[in-house]
Design a protein around this motif. Structure first.
Motif, PDB file in Angstrom:
ATOM      1  N   ALA A 227       0.831  -1.202   0.000  1.00 16.50           N
ATOM      2  CA  ALA A 227       0.000   0.000   0.000  1.00 16.50           C
ATOM      3  C   ALA A 227       0.866   1.253   0.000  1.00 16.50           C
ATOM      4  CB  ALA A 227      -0.932  -0.010   1.204  1.00 16.50           C
ATOM      5  N   ASP A 228       2.113   1.111  -0.427  1.00 16.91           N
ATOM      6  CA  ASP A 228       3.002   2.275  -0.522  1.00 16.91           C
ATOM      7  C   ASP A 228       2.484   3.238  -1.589  1.00 16.91           C
ATOM      8  OD1 ASP A 228       4.613   1.003   1.308  1.00 16.91           O
ATOM      9  OD2 ASP A 228       5.985   0.177  -0.202  1.00 16.91           O
TER      10      ASP A 228
ATOM     11  N   ALA B  15      -3.093   5.602   1.695  1.00 16.61           N
ATOM     12  CA  ALA B  15      -3.281   6.001   3.094  1.00 16.61           C
ATOM     13  C   ALA B  15      -4.299   7.128   3.225  1.00 16.61           C
ATOM     14  CB  ALA B  15      -1.950   6.422   3.704  1.00 16.61           C
ATOM     15  N   LEU B  16      -4.591   7.816   2.138  1.00 17.19           N
ATOM     16  CA  LEU B  16      -5.608   8.872   2.167  1.00 17.19           C
ATOM     17  C   LEU B  16      -7.011   8.308   1.969  1.00 17.19           C
ATOM     18  CD1 LEU B  16      -3.854  11.688   0.067  1.00 17.19           C
ATOM     19  CD2 LEU B  16      -4.012  11.480   2.556  1.00 17.19           C
ATOM     20  N   LEU B  17      -7.078   7.016   1.649  1.00 22.69           N
ATOM     21  CA  LEU B  17      -8.356   6.380   1.336  1.00 22.69           C
ATOM     22  C   LEU B  17      -8.789   5.366   2.391  1.00 22.69           C
ATOM     23  CD1 LEU B  17      -7.628   5.738  -2.458  1.00 22.69           C
ATOM     24  CD2 LEU B  17      -8.694   7.739  -1.420  1.00 22.69           C
ATOM     25  N   LEU B  18      -7.819   4.845   3.149  1.00 25.99           N
ATOM     26  CA  LEU B  18      -8.110   3.864   4.202  1.00 25.99           C
ATOM     27  C   LEU B  18      -7.069   4.006   5.305  1.00 25.99           C
ATOM     28  CD1 LEU B  18      -9.939   1.311   4.878  1.00 25.99           C
ATOM     29  CD2 LEU B  18      -8.022  -0.047   4.001  1.00 25.99           C
ATOM     30  N   ASP B  19      -7.522   3.997   6.543  1.00 24.83           N
ATOM     31  CA  ASP B  19      -6.587   4.126   7.673  1.00 24.83           C
ATOM     32  C   ASP B  19      -5.674   2.897   7.776  1.00 24.83           C
ATOM     33  OD1 ASP B  19      -7.604   6.574   8.415  1.00 24.83           O
ATOM     34  OD2 ASP B  19      -9.067   5.715   9.818  1.00 24.83           O
TER      35      ASP B  19
ATOM     36  N   LEU C 230      -7.837   5.609  -6.873  1.00 25.41           N
ATOM     37  CA  LEU C 230      -6.545   5.069  -7.311  1.00 25.41           C
ATOM     38  C   LEU C 230      -6.499   4.839  -8.821  1.00 25.41           C
ATOM     39  CD1 LEU C 230      -5.611   2.408  -4.595  1.00 25.41           C
ATOM     40  CD2 LEU C 230      -4.722   4.723  -4.831  1.00 25.41           C
ATOM     41  N   VAL C 231      -5.303   4.887  -9.368  1.00 26.48           N
ATOM     42  CA  VAL C 231      -5.107   4.591 -10.789  1.00 26.48           C
ATOM     43  C   VAL C 231      -5.041   3.070 -10.951  1.00 26.48           C
ATOM     44  CG1 VAL C 231      -3.621   4.930 -12.801  1.00 26.48           C
ATOM     45  CG2 VAL C 231      -3.849   6.757 -11.103  1.00 26.48           C
ATOM     46  N   ASP C 232      -6.090   2.486 -11.519  1.00 27.96           N
ATOM     47  CA  ASP C 232      -6.169   1.027 -11.650  1.00 27.96           C
ATOM     48  C   ASP C 232      -4.919   0.433 -12.291  1.00 27.96           C
ATOM     49  OD1 ASP C 232      -8.797   1.052 -10.699  1.00 27.96           O
ATOM     50  OD2 ASP C 232      -9.618   1.387 -12.683  1.00 27.96           O
ATOM     51  N   ARG C 233      -4.463   1.102 -13.335  1.00 25.82           N
ATOM     52  CA  ARG C 233      -3.334   0.572 -14.101  1.00 25.82           C
ATOM     53  C   ARG C 233      -2.072   0.488 -13.248  1.00 25.82           C
ATOM     54  NH1 ARG C 233      -0.120   3.407 -18.055  1.00 25.82           N
ATOM     55  NH2 ARG C 233      -1.498   5.185 -17.789  1.00 25.82           N
ATOM     56  N   ALA C 234      -1.853   1.508 -12.418  1.00 31.40           N
ATOM     57  CA  ALA C 234      -0.652   1.523 -11.565  1.00 31.40           C
ATOM     58  C   ALA C 234      -0.700   0.387 -10.547  1.00 31.40           C
ATOM     59  CB  ALA C 234      -0.534   2.866 -10.856  1.00 31.40           C
ATOM     60  N   VAL C 235      -1.885   0.164  -9.981  1.00 29.83           N
ATOM     61  CA  VAL C 235      -2.043  -0.913  -9.001  1.00 29.83           C
ATOM     62  C   VAL C 235      -1.817  -2.272  -9.663  1.00 29.83           C
ATOM     63  CG1 VAL C 235      -3.604  -2.046  -7.383  1.00 29.83           C
ATOM     64  CG2 VAL C 235      -3.676   0.445  -7.632  1.00 29.83           C
TER      65      VAL C 235
ATOM     66  N   ILE D 163      -8.013  -2.092  -1.256  1.00 31.69           N
ATOM     67  CA  ILE D 163      -7.012  -1.750  -0.243  1.00 31.69           C
ATOM     68  C   ILE D 163      -7.391  -2.486   1.044  1.00 31.69           C
ATOM     69  CG2 ILE D 163      -5.824   0.136   0.938  1.00 31.69           C
ATOM     70  CD1 ILE D 163      -7.122   2.066  -1.075  1.00 31.69           C
ATOM     71  N   THR D 164      -6.408  -3.064   1.712  1.00 34.82           N
ATOM     72  CA  THR D 164      -6.693  -3.811   2.944  1.00 34.82           C
ATOM     73  C   THR D 164      -5.698  -3.439   4.045  1.00 34.82           C
ATOM     74  OG1 THR D 164      -5.221  -5.728   2.763  1.00 34.82           O
ATOM     75  CG2 THR D 164      -7.198  -5.767   1.410  1.00 34.82           C
ATOM     76  N   THR D 165      -6.073  -3.778   5.272  1.00 41.42           N
ATOM     77  CA  THR D 165      -5.172  -3.569   6.417  1.00 41.42           C
ATOM     78  C   THR D 165      -4.385  -4.842   6.739  1.00 41.42           C
ATOM     79  OG1 THR D 165      -7.053  -4.073   7.859  1.00 41.42           O
ATOM     80  CG2 THR D 165      -6.551  -1.733   7.475  1.00 41.42           C
ATOM     81  N   ILE D 166      -4.456  -5.826   5.839  1.00 40.70           N
ATOM     82  CA  ILE D 166      -3.741  -7.090   6.034  1.00 40.70           C
ATOM     83  C   ILE D 166      -2.408  -7.030   5.281  1.00 40.70           C
ATOM     84  CG2 ILE D 166      -3.821  -9.598   5.766  1.00 40.70           C
ATOM     85  CD1 ILE D 166      -6.909  -9.325   5.664  1.00 40.70           C
ATOM     86  N   PRO D 167      -1.297  -7.358   5.929  1.00 41.13           N
ATOM     87  CA  PRO D 167       0.025  -7.236   5.295  1.00 41.13           C
ATOM     88  C   PRO D 167       0.381  -8.459   4.422  1.00 41.13           C
ATOM     89  CG  PRO D 167       0.296  -7.917   7.561  1.00 41.13           C
ATOM     90  CD  PRO D 167      -1.183  -7.723   7.362  1.00 41.13           C
ATOM     91  N   PHE D 168      -0.233  -8.567   3.271  1.00 40.80           N
ATOM     92  CA  PHE D 168       0.078  -9.682   2.371  1.00 40.80           C
ATOM     93  C   PHE D 168       1.457  -9.505   1.736  1.00 40.80           C
ATOM     94  CE2 PHE D 168      -4.648  -9.633   2.110  1.00 40.80           C
ATOM     95  CZ  PHE D 168      -4.878 -10.913   2.595  1.00 40.80           C
ATOM     96  N   GLU D 169       2.094 -10.617   1.451  1.00 41.29           N
ATOM     97  CA  GLU D 169       3.372 -10.604   0.723  1.00 41.29           C
ATOM     98  C   GLU D 169       3.101 -10.117  -0.694  1.00 41.29           C
ATOM     99  OE1 GLU D 169       7.463 -11.148   0.167  1.00 41.29           O
ATOM    100  OE2 GLU D 169       6.299 -11.343   2.019  1.00 41.29           O
ATOM    101  N   PRO D 170       3.806  -9.082  -1.163  1.00 37.96           N
ATOM    102  CA  PRO D 170       3.542  -8.563  -2.513  1.00 37.96           C
ATOM    103  C   PRO D 170       4.048  -9.492  -3.609  1.00 37.96           C
ATOM    104  CG  PRO D 170       5.387  -7.389  -1.519  1.00 37.96           C
ATOM    105  CD  PRO D 170       4.815  -8.285  -0.448  1.00 37.96           C
ATOM    106  N   ASP D 171       3.361  -9.486  -4.728  1.00 36.02           N
ATOM    107  CA  ASP D 171       3.811 -10.234  -5.898  1.00 36.02           C
ATOM    108  C   ASP D 171       4.821  -9.401  -6.683  1.00 36.02           C
ATOM    109  OD1 ASP D 171       2.216 -12.494  -5.431  1.00 36.02           O
ATOM    110  OD2 ASP D 171       0.461 -11.478  -6.252  1.00 36.02           O
TER     111      ASP D 171
END
Length: 382
Positions: free
Chosen positions: A27-28, A61-65, A138-143, A173-181
């Motif tokens: 979520a950086d 971070a501006l969209l979800l705590d 959010l920009v879908d493409r960037a995500v 966006i989630t508050t769960i720290p998943f391992e990024p792909d």
């Protein structure tokens, strides 16, 4: 909580509910995208449909705590009709772009994301989630790019190895720290076919789009279409697929995984003349379920009138005269006047001369003058 196990369970569940591809990222903030958006703003390349606050477009971070990760999803849509309709003389047809076939994709993806969110909340009740599709901040493409769904193509679309660029995108966006792909490497290489295929030069260069010149954007505007783009429109009445159909990766890509995405040929490739005087009620009943109807019937009707000139459809002259004389909207009256001049013929010429005597709107009069000028050019050429 074993996030690695939960991630795998989410992946498996996503397949069961009709998500064709899923990826995970942090979520950086999207720093590189922020710089690109600032540059787009400086060049005035935005369409105006975007979220105005660039920070919201790039900072989860501006969209979800306390966001920890983002889940990106992709659903493949068809690129070909199973039952095609033919455009022929006297029965000319327009076309909606492929991304607008079937039920509005916003509803389809929101449904999948809702199911996914319910699954996650069942496993982790205290988890917070925020989902969005296209019209979200959010920009879908960037995500999608950072989550490994595909690479960002020169046509400004996400291109997946499995489905090409014929995919709808959504994210959560989630508050769960998943391992990024792992993000996917760019595979466009030296290929520039999409840039070369753009009818209006809207693809300034690979990965950079001037939205104000893009036919997909122009077909959604409500005013008079600028002269320089009218003959570029062809028979498009909503959206444009040129940069997608030109892409070599998309060759042979055609997937029919989701029944609600299947197009009705009579709706996505409608008879142009049937659109000229369609009522609001008829429009909503027939085209309301499409994402391409979101701006209402006015842009579609204007584009249909321009498309009739693409075919030089003389069978539409009487109806265009009626539209020019009786429609309450200046943009539609004026566009019909211009079209009559482009199609030509004695009846069109006479109707324009009569309209010139009674029309009060300055913009419509300007279009009538354009229409009449085409007859003058024809006389000079003879």
């Amino acid at each position: 909580m074993n996030t690695a196990q939960l991630k795998q369970e989410i992946i498996e569940y996503s397949k069961k509910i009709g998500i064709d591809k899923i990826g995970f990222t942090t979520a950086d903030p999207f720093i590189e995208m922020k710089n690109r958006l600032i540059r787009q703003q400086e060049l005035q390349y935005q369409s105006g449909f975007e979220e105005k606050d660039i920070e919201k477009r790039v900072n989860p971070a501006l969209l979800l705590d306390e966001p920890r990760s983002i889940i990106a999803i992709a659903l493949a849509y068809p690129s070909k009709m199973t039952n095609r309709t033919i455009s022929k003389k006297g029965e000319r047809r327009g076309i909606f772009c492929r991304a607008s076939w079937g039920i509005d994709y916003h509803h389809i993806l929101r449904d999948r994301l809702h199911l996914l969110e319910e699954f996650i909340k069942e496993k982790v009740p205290h988890a917070k989630c925020k989902s969005m599709v296209d019209t979200g901040e959010l920009v879908d493409r960037a995500v999608a790019e950072r989550a490994g769904i595909g690479w960002s193509g020169k046509n400004c679309s996400i291109i997946t190895p499995e489905f090409g660029s014929y995919v709808y995108l959504g994210e959560m966006i989630t508050t769960i720290p998943f391992e990024p792909d792992t993000p996917m490497e760019d595979r466009c290489g030296t290929c520039n076919k999409c840039v070369d295929a753009c009818p209006t030069g809207a693809l300034v260069q690979g990965g950079q789009l001037d939205s104000n010149r893009c036919i997909a954007f122009l077909t959604q505007t409500k005013g008079f279409l600028p002269d320089e783009f009218r003959e570029k429109l062809g028979n498009r009445i909503y959206g444009c697929d040129s940069c997608q159909t030109a892409c070599p990766v998309n060759k042979g890509m055609d997937f029919h995984f989701h029944e609600e995405m299947e197009p009705d040929p009579e709706i996505v490739k409608p008879l142009l003349r049937s659109l000229l005087q369609i009522s609001n009620r008829e429009f909503k009943e027939k085209f309301g379920p499409l994402s391409g109807s979101w701006r209402g019937k006015k842009p579609i009707q204007r584009n249909a009138i321009i498309a009739l000139t693409h075919f030089k459809d003389e069978t539409a002259v009487d109806e265009l005269i009626q539209v020019m004389n009786s429609d309450s909207r200046p943009v539609i009256r004026g566009t019909a006047a211009w079209a009559l001049g482009k199609i030509g013929g004695e009846a069109a010429n006479l109707a324009l001369e009569k309209a010139q005597q009674v029309e009060k709107d300055e913009e419509v009069l300007n279009e009538i003058d354009k229409g009449l000028s085409f007859f003058c050019k024809d006389e000079v050429g003879q």
